[in-house]
Design a protein around this motif. Structure first.
Motif, PDB file in Angstrom:
ATOM      1  N   GLY B 356       0.815  -1.206   0.000  1.00  0.00           N
ATOM      2  CA  GLY B 356       0.000   0.000   0.000  1.00  0.00           C
ATOM      3  C   GLY B 356       0.847   1.252   0.000  1.00  0.00           C
ATOM      4  O   GLY B 356       0.682   2.133  -0.829  1.00  0.00           O
ATOM      5  N   LYS B 357       1.784   1.304   0.925  1.00  0.00           N
ATOM      6  CA  LYS B 357       2.628   2.478   1.082  1.00  0.00           C
ATOM      7  C   LYS B 357       3.485   2.687  -0.153  1.00  0.00           C
ATOM      8  O   LYS B 357       3.596   3.769  -0.686  1.00  0.00           O
ATOM      9  N   ALA B 358       4.095   1.602  -0.608  1.00  0.00           N
ATOM     10  CA  ALA B 358       5.014   1.689  -1.728  1.00  0.00           C
ATOM     11  C   ALA B 358       4.298   2.179  -2.985  1.00  0.00           C
ATOM     12  O   ALA B 358       4.892   2.813  -3.843  1.00  0.00           O
ATOM     13  N   LEU B 359       3.012   1.870  -3.078  1.00  0.00           N
ATOM     14  CA  LEU B 359       2.286   2.181  -4.302  1.00  0.00           C
ATOM     15  C   LEU B 359       1.599   3.532  -4.269  1.00  0.00           C
ATOM     16  O   LEU B 359       1.018   3.956  -5.254  1.00  0.00           O
ATOM     17  N   LYS B 360       1.681   4.192  -3.133  1.00  0.00           N
ATOM     18  CA  LYS B 360       0.876   5.373  -2.927  1.00  0.00           C
ATOM     19  C   LYS B 360       0.993   6.369  -4.087  1.00  0.00           C
ATOM     20  O   LYS B 360       0.015   6.870  -4.584  1.00  0.00           O
ATOM     21  N   ASP B 361       2.217   6.643  -4.484  1.00  0.00           N
ATOM     22  CA  ASP B 361       2.397   7.670  -5.508  1.00  0.00           C
ATOM     23  C   ASP B 361       2.681   7.078  -6.882  1.00  0.00           C
ATOM     24  O   ASP B 361       3.034   7.784  -7.814  1.00  0.00           O
ATOM     25  N   VAL B 362       2.574   5.784  -6.993  1.00  0.00           N
ATOM     26  CA  VAL B 362       2.895   5.157  -8.266  1.00  0.00           C
ATOM     27  C   VAL B 362       1.618   5.037  -9.102  1.00  0.00           C
ATOM     28  O   VAL B 362       0.574   4.656  -8.600  1.00  0.00           O
ATOM     29  N   GLU B 363       1.743   5.403 -10.352  1.00  0.00           N
ATOM     30  CA  GLU B 363       0.594   5.265 -11.240  1.00  0.00           C
ATOM     31  C   GLU B 363       0.642   3.897 -11.896  1.00  0.00           C
ATOM     32  O   GLU B 363       1.540   3.595 -12.676  1.00  0.00           O
ATOM     33  N   ILE B 364      -0.292   3.034 -11.596  1.00  0.00           N
ATOM     34  CA  ILE B 364      -0.364   1.782 -12.322  1.00  0.00           C
ATOM     35  C   ILE B 364      -1.739   1.707 -12.947  1.00  0.00           C
ATOM     36  O   ILE B 364      -2.742   1.587 -12.259  1.00  0.00           O
ATOM     37  N   GLY B 365      -1.761   1.768 -14.218  1.00  0.00           N
ATOM     38  CA  GLY B 365      -3.037   1.563 -14.884  1.00  0.00           C
ATOM     39  C   GLY B 365      -3.127   0.085 -15.189  1.00  0.00           C
ATOM     40  O   GLY B 365      -2.226  -0.687 -14.837  1.00  0.00           O
ATOM     41  N   ASP B 366      -4.190  -0.299 -15.837  1.00  0.00           N
ATOM     42  CA  ASP B 366      -4.226  -1.675 -16.301  1.00  0.00           C
ATOM     43  C   ASP B 366      -3.232  -1.855 -17.437  1.00  0.00           C
ATOM     44  O   ASP B 366      -3.021  -2.946 -17.938  1.00  0.00           O
ATOM     45  N   ASP B 367      -2.596  -0.736 -17.819  1.00  0.00           N
ATOM     46  CA  ASP B 367      -1.551  -0.768 -18.837  1.00  0.00           C
ATOM     47  C   ASP B 367      -0.442  -1.741 -18.479  1.00  0.00           C
ATOM     48  O   ASP B 367       0.151  -2.380 -19.340  1.00  0.00           O
ATOM     49  N   ALA B 368      -0.158  -1.789 -17.193  1.00  0.00           N
ATOM     50  CA  ALA B 368       0.935  -2.636 -16.745  1.00  0.00           C
ATOM     51  C   ALA B 368       0.772  -4.035 -17.325  1.00  0.00           C
ATOM     52  O   ALA B 368       1.719  -4.652 -17.795  1.00  0.00           O
ATOM     53  N   PHE B 369      -0.444  -4.514 -17.286  1.00  0.00           N
ATOM     54  CA  PHE B 369      -0.695  -5.856 -17.800  1.00  0.00           C
ATOM     55  C   PHE B 369      -0.899  -5.864 -19.308  1.00  0.00           C
ATOM     56  O   PHE B 369      -0.575  -6.829 -19.975  1.00  0.00           O
ATOM     57  N   ALA B 374       0.553  -7.638 -24.603  1.00  0.00           N
ATOM     58  CA  ALA B 374       0.990  -7.308 -25.958  1.00  0.00           C
ATOM     59  C   ALA B 374       2.240  -8.101 -26.324  1.00  0.00           C
ATOM     60  O   ALA B 374       2.347  -8.667 -27.417  1.00  0.00           O
ATOM     61  N   ILE B 375       3.172  -8.148 -25.397  1.00  0.00           N
ATOM     62  CA  ILE B 375       4.426  -8.852 -25.678  1.00  0.00           C
ATOM     63  C   ILE B 375       4.158 -10.344 -25.910  1.00  0.00           C
ATOM     64  O   ILE B 375       4.625 -10.931 -26.875  1.00  0.00           O
ATOM     65  N   ILE B 376       3.370 -10.927 -25.008  1.00  0.00           N
ATOM     66  CA  ILE B 376       3.100 -12.359 -25.147  1.00  0.00           C
ATOM     67  C   ILE B 376       2.334 -12.636 -26.454  1.00  0.00           C
ATOM     68  O   ILE B 376       2.598 -13.614 -27.149  1.00  0.00           O
ATOM     69  N   GLY B 403       5.273  -3.344 -30.042  1.00  0.00           N
ATOM     70  CA  GLY B 403       5.466  -1.908 -29.844  1.00  0.00           C
ATOM     71  C   GLY B 403       6.141  -1.585 -28.519  1.00  0.00           C
ATOM     72  O   GLY B 403       6.003  -0.499 -27.981  1.00  0.00           O
ATOM     73  N   ARG B 404       6.842  -2.583 -27.965  1.00  0.00           N
ATOM     74  CA  ARG B 404       7.572  -2.353 -26.713  1.00  0.00           C
ATOM     75  C   ARG B 404       9.069  -2.348 -26.981  1.00  0.00           C
ATOM     76  O   ARG B 404       9.513  -2.630 -28.084  1.00  0.00           O
ATOM     77  N   GLU B 405       9.847  -2.072 -25.935  1.00  0.00           N
ATOM     78  CA  GLU B 405      11.296  -2.072 -26.080  1.00  0.00           C
ATOM     79  C   GLU B 405      11.835  -3.475 -25.814  1.00  0.00           C
ATOM     80  O   GLU B 405      11.213  -4.255 -25.091  1.00  0.00           O
ATOM     81  N   VAL B 406      13.013  -3.746 -26.373  1.00  0.00           N
ATOM     82  CA  VAL B 406      13.622  -5.066 -26.162  1.00  0.00           C
ATOM     83  C   VAL B 406      13.861  -5.320 -24.675  1.00  0.00           C
ATOM     84  O   VAL B 406      13.637  -6.422 -24.173  1.00  0.00           O
ATOM     85  N   ASN B 407      14.259  -4.278 -23.956  1.00  0.00           N
ATOM     86  CA  ASN B 407      14.551  -4.528 -22.534  1.00  0.00           C
ATOM     87  C   ASN B 407      13.289  -4.903 -21.760  1.00  0.00           C
ATOM     88  O   ASN B 407      13.336  -5.610 -20.759  1.00  0.00           O
ATOM     89  N   GLU B 408      12.132  -4.427 -22.266  1.00  0.00           N
ATOM     90  CA  GLU B 408      10.892  -4.839 -21.611  1.00  0.00           C
ATOM     91  C   GLU B 408      10.616  -6.322 -21.864  1.00  0.00           C
ATOM     92  O   GLU B 408      10.084  -7.018 -21.005  1.00  0.00           O
ATOM     93  N   VAL B 409      10.972  -6.757 -23.075  1.00  0.00           N
ATOM     94  CA  VAL B 409      10.828  -8.187 -23.374  1.00  0.00           C
ATOM     95  C   VAL B 409      11.748  -8.981 -22.449  1.00  0.00           C
ATOM     96  O   VAL B 409      11.357  -9.986 -21.854  1.00  0.00           O
ATOM     97  N   ASN B 410      12.969  -8.490 -22.307  1.00  0.00           N
ATOM     98  CA  ASN B 410      13.928  -9.151 -21.405  1.00  0.00           C
ATOM     99  C   ASN B 410      13.392  -9.230 -19.984  1.00  0.00           C
ATOM    100  O   ASN B 410      13.473 -10.268 -19.326  1.00  0.00           O
TER     101      ASN B 410
END
Lengths: 316, 450
Positions: B356-369, B374-376, B403-410
């Motif tokens: 909870g605390k760690a995520l307080k200021d982090v924006e996570i949309g459903d984009d994360a998934f 998309a990669i899979i 449409g992602r970066e190679v490092n994201e695939v990694n």
């Protein structure tokens, strides 16, 4: 004024009064249960656990004490009542850090080059300002020249509050008013104290919850800026803990130590029903000595911490 | 510090593997852990003891669902009982009457003055009241000034009389002042006092009897330890207060005192203080407090949602695959979709202890998934089944296709490998819980931290 009426009662009596609840019945029960036995039976240990936990000693420290008592009883065999009491006292006293135990009950300060600087920190409402007022009074009575720095520039009317204490004790208060930069106030105070040849400087700081990172960083800054005037200042960073605080005191000690290297503890409000047992564990875990205890609202209701008395008052 | 409860419970249940229900023998150690967690949270010793006995009775014989571990089930039972004890409903403040009168009482340093200000601000802005603050703390230096400063900040009038030393008279004067100036709410701030201070307790009782407030509120520091029961009881015996304001909850104390007070005096907690700003006052929600005391985010809702969404058949198939080390990207995708079904990702992760605390200021949309999906999706069926064939050039193609970066695939490849490894390790536990746990420790997930 009511707060002035609570003067000069017998110190021990006052601490005892607050602490007496915990010893009722327990020792009698304990004596009965160990008589002629070479182990401490479950029921006694349960009672011991209850006494310690309800004094806020905390589960971990309590288990530590119990384990050591069990070991000693097993080793020494057939421990009598008086011995058991002694062991109990010893084991708890052993947890209280005493690397610089003050043997006298006087309010003294070590000799240093320039004024001895004490920075007072803690969470909101523990009694920092009141403790500073009482402490200033004690040092003044010793004939020391004291200066207070009003570096709590945040809480509404905090500067007024410390100024009133300054007037009561006849100690000058260095202030830049509310909303001023606390580090700047601390700097000014130490500089002015050095220039005027003061013996002791006490810096008041705003109460802050220890999980507020920005506020804790501010505290580090206040601490560091004083070094520009006196390389060794502050000589003492005193964490004030409310005697009724529970296990959160560990978190407080941890965070304040990280931010300011806390070097001593003051425990306040021990004239109530709270036992302040949490300081036993805190002192043990962080190796920080308890230096003062607050036992009332009167200007004289501050005592030099005495380990033996504290433990005695807990167990009679 | 005490996110460990869940962990401890899991540990104490390790001997239970394969057992379908909770029995007397296997519950003992767990009750000890729960009791200790409560004591560490400053719940009163006796209350913690009684409480674990109640939980034990409830737990005995309860059926353990396959989708969750006995530890989780027991946590849920514990939480349910705790929430029940905290009170099921949100308690409103009585502000009827003209003026309505609120009296603040409590120990020194509990936050009475600050919360008198916050309450005035709350009732002014949220309830359309015209409050008056009355400074009846004649003892603490500058307490009157403090209230004046706060009143100015929030635009609320403050009544004080620096010549008068009797708080009873000041309180009376304040109410008369409110009446003649058309103010319909009076909040009386009083000095902090110890319950053992006979003179001061008589004084506050006299204030109450004189002004007959609608609400007498006991203000108590959330960091209070075992003494909370004594203090609350003494104050209640003398004042028969109507509710509690629990302050300094923006700290990291677990606030077990709340439970103790509730149990000992059976009075509702009405507000919580969550910061130094005048706006930092919240209405109290009992079940959230239960979460906090147990230190487990909202594991309970999580368990419930997992229970709702978990497909047992799928789980069994998955378990088999993991056992044979055949877990592949298709399965990974299925898992992610299942998690998504459970709701907003950020909400979900926020329920994990410590997150909870760690995520307080982090924006996570459903984009994360979405990015992971998309990669899979850009992998060939063969690549999904046999991830080990994905080499550098395949990675480049996958990155381009999604449409992602190679490092994201990694990164995803690494997460997949870690997940697989971990799932194998916790083969005997619920795979879903395993995946959730994995996400809990995955700060580098694509789309997070941006």
């Amino acid at each position: 004024m009511a707060w002035l009426n609570i003067f000069s009662k017998d110190k021990k009596e006052k601490l005892d009064k607050g602490l007496e609840k915990s010893k009722e019945g327990f020792l009698a029960k304990m004596s009965r249960a160990v008589a002629g036995k070479d182990t401490v039976d479950e029921e006694v240990l349960d009672d011991l656990e209850e006494v310690l936990v309800t004094s806020d000693v905390g589960v971990e420290t309590t288990l530590k004490v119990i384990k050591r008592i069990e070991e000693r009883v097993a080793r020494d065999k057939y421990v009598g009542t008086s011995e058991l009491k002694r062991i109990l006292r010893e084991e708890i006293a052993a947890l209280l850090d005493d690397k610089e135990e003050n043997k006298s009950s006087k309010f003294t300060i070590p000799k240093v080059d320039g004024p001895y600087v004490i920075m007072v920190v803690g969470v909101n409402g523990v009694g920092k300002t009141t403790t500073i007022g009482k402490l200033a009074n004690q040092f003044k009575l010793q004939g020391l020249k004291v200066v207070i720095g009003a570096a709590d520039t945040f809480r509404a009317a905090a500067v007024d509050q410390i100024k009133i204490w300054g007037e009561r004790t006849g100690v000058p208060v260095i202030s830049q008013g509310m909303g001023a930069d606390p580090a700047s106030v601390a700097f000014d105070t130490v500089e002015s104290a050095r220039a005027s040849g003061a013996d002791v400087v006490i810096i008041d700081t705003a109460g802050r919850l220890h999980n507020k990172i920005n506020l804790m960083n501010e505290l580090s800054k206040i601490k560091n800026v004083m070094k520009k005037v006196l390389p060794n200042a502050p000589h003492d960073v005193m964490l004030v803990i409310d005697g009724s605080t529970g296990q959160n005191a560990f978190e407080q000690a941890k965070a304040f130590t990280e931010a300011t290297e806390v070097s001593s503890l003051a425990v306040t409000k021990l004239d109530g029903t709270a036992k302040g047992g949490v300081v036993i564990g805190v002192s043990d875990q962080f190796s920080i000595p308890v230096r003062y205890i607050g036992v009332g609202e009167g200007i004289e209701d501050l005592q030099v911490f005495n380990k033996k008395e504290f433990v005695d008052s807990l167990f009679g | 510090m005490f996110n460990r409860l869940q962990e401890k419970l899991e540990k104490s249940f390790q001997t239970l593997k394969g057992q379908g229900s909770i029995t007397e023998i296997n519950v003992a150690q767990t009750m000890k852990e729960i009791r200790r967690a409560l004591l560490d949270a400053d719940v009163n010793y006796k209350i913690a003891k009684e409480f674990t006995n109640t939980v034990k009775e409830k737990a005995l014989g309860a059926n353990v669902l396959t989708a969750i571990s006995p530890g989780q089930l027991l946590t849920k039972i514990t939480h349910g009982e705790l929430a029940k004890l905290m009170g099921e409903t949100v308690e409103e403040l009585d502000t009827k009457g003209n003026p309505a009168i609120i009296l603040m009482a409590g120990l020194q340093g509990s936050g009475k003055t600050t919360h008198a200000g916050k309450l005035a601000h709350f009732l002014k802005t949220k309830k359309g009241k015209t409050p008056l603050l009355v400074a009846a703390d004649v003892y603490r230096p500058a307490a009157i000034d403090q209230l004046h400063v706060l009143g100015e900040q929030i635009g609320v009038a403050v009544y004080s009389n620096r010549e008068e030393k009797d708080p009873v008279i000041i309180a009376k004067e304040g109410i008369a002042f409110a009446k003649s100036n058309g103010m319909n709410l009076v909040i009386v701030d009083t000095a902090g006092r110890l319950a053992v201070d006979e003179k001061m307790m008589t004084e506050i009782a006299a204030i109450k009897n004189t002004i007959k407030p609608n609400e007498t509120l006991f203000v108590v520091d959330a960091m209070t330890g075992q003494d909370a029961v004594n203090t609350a009881k003494e104050f209640n015996d003398r004042l028969d207060f109507d509710g509690v304001i629990l302050t300094k909850l923006d700290g990291d104390s677990r606030g077990g005192a709340a439970l103790s007070i509730r149990q000992v005096v059976d009075k509702p907690i009405k507000f919580i203080g969550t910061g130094e700003k005048m706006e930092a006052l919240d209405v109290f929600y009992p079940s959230r407090m239960a979460d906090r005391i147990l230190g487990m985010g909202d594991v309970v809702s999580l368990v419930e949602r997992v229970q709702d969404q978990f497909d047992e058949e799928e789980a069994r198939k998955l378990q088999k695959k993991i056992a044979k080390n055949q877990f592949n990207f298709d399965d990974f995708l299925t898992q992610i979709k299942q998690i998504q079904k459970m709701g907003n990702v950020k909400d979900l992760m926020g329920m994990l202890p410590g997150m909870g605390k760690a995520l307080k200021d982090v924006e996570i949309g459903d984009d994360a998934f979405k990015h992971i999906e998309a990669i899979i999706s850009s992998m060939t069926p063969k690549e999904r089944l046999k991830p080990e064939i994905i080499d550098g050039s395949r990675k480049k193609r996958i990155a381009k296709g999604s449409g992602r970066e190679v490092n994201e695939v990694n990164q995803l490849m690494k997460q997949f490998t870690d997940t697989k490894k971990m799932m194998k390790m916790m083969n005997n536990k619920s795979a879903m819980a395993g995946l959730m746990k994995q996400f809990g420790g995955m700060p580098g997930m694509p789309g997070m931290g941006k």
